[in-house]
Write an enzyme that holds these catalytic residues in place. Structure first.
Site, mmCIF file in Angstrom:
data_model
loop_
_atom_site.group_PDB
_atom_site.id
_atom_site.type_symbol
_atom_site.label_atom_id
_atom_site.label_comp_id
_atom_site.label_asym_id
_atom_site.label_seq_id
_atom_site.Cartn_x
_atom_site.Cartn_y
_atom_site.Cartn_z
ATOM 1 N N THR A 47 5.779 31.485 62.825
ATOM 2 C CA THR A 47 7.216 31.563 63.058
ATOM 3 C C THR A 47 7.473 32.479 64.263
ATOM 4 O O THR A 47 6.621 33.301 64.607
ATOM 5 C CB THR A 47 7.954 32.063 61.806
ATOM 6 O OG1 THR A 47 7.420 33.323 61.425
ATOM 7 C CG2 THR A 47 7.801 31.075 60.648
ATOM 8 N N THR A 52 9.375 35.282 65.414
ATOM 9 C CA THR A 52 9.251 36.747 65.448
ATOM 10 C C THR A 52 7.850 37.179 65.021
ATOM 11 O O THR A 52 7.258 38.085 65.618
ATOM 12 C CB THR A 52 10.324 37.398 64.556
ATOM 13 O OG1 THR A 52 11.608 36.965 64.999
ATOM 14 C CG2 THR A 52 10.246 38.918 64.613
ATOM 15 N N CYS A 53 7.333 36.522 64.013
ATOM 16 C CA CYS A 53 6.008 36.881 63.491
ATOM 17 C C CYS A 53 4.914 36.656 64.535
ATOM 18 O O CYS A 53 4.008 37.466 64.689
ATOM 19 C CB CYS A 53 5.703 36.061 62.236
ATOM 20 S SG CYS A 53 6.989 36.153 60.988
ATOM 21 N N SER A 54 5.014 35.540 65.265
ATOM 22 C CA SER A 54 3.986 35.167 66.234
ATOM 23 C C SER A 54 4.162 35.822 67.594
ATOM 24 O O SER A 54 3.189 36.029 68.308
ATOM 25 C CB SER A 54 3.974 33.643 66.420
ATOM 26 O OG SER A 54 3.540 33.014 65.237
#
Length: 166
Positions: free
Chosen positions: A57, A59-61
């Protein structure tokens, strides 16, 4: 109930995990998921566990995982022995996400929290997904535990915030 500094890390935390191996290092290669007994594995270690709502996703990546990859040497200098990321994605997705980020071996463990069981147990899950949080465990004791309260933001759960509390 949320974890807070001074609490003992629960003694029944088991995630799912696909161990990284050289022969299964390609992103398209699958491994065999196994249970990862975090309570047992981390009982005598200094650990940083951070959680994300979902693998791959934005923000996560883009910021969360890369921050930990970039700051891994500094975390190790502060005595951290294990860095792990957890999400409610299945272990195959978490394994592929680690490979997509070029993480080899056990530099950072990519763990699956099926049905967000652990995250639910500490009140840090929503709609079957893990929240975005960070926990520092030092020999079974929680020394830092914070969850993000704004969507798409990495402040209290990012590597820099954790480093500031080590």
């Amino acid at each position: 109930m949320a974890l807070k500094p001074g609490d003992s890390f629960p003694n029944d935390v088991v995630f799912q995990y696909v161990p990284w191996t050289e022969e299964k290092g390609d992103i398209a290669a699958c491994g065999i998921p196994i249970p990862y007994n975090a309570s047992k594995e981390w009982a005598d270690k200094k650990v940083v566990l951070f959680a994300v709502p979902g693998a791959f996703t934005p923000t996560c990546s883009v910021s969360h995982v890369p921050g930990y990859i970039q700051n891994l040497p500094e975390l190790k200098e502060k005595g951290v022995q294990v860095v792990a990321v957890v999400a409610s994605n299945d272990p195959f997705v978490m394994s592929a996400w680690g490979k997509a980020n070029k993480v080899k071996g056990d530099d950072i463990l990519f763990l699956s929290d099926p049905d967000a069981k652990f995250s639910n147990s500490i009140g840090w899950a929503s709609n079957g997904r893990t929240g975005r949080y960070a926990i520092v465990i030092d020999h079974g004791k929680v020394t830092y535990a914070q969850i993000e309260t704004k969507k798409g933001v990495v402040e209290v759960s990012g590597a820099e915030a954790v480093l500031a509390h080590l």
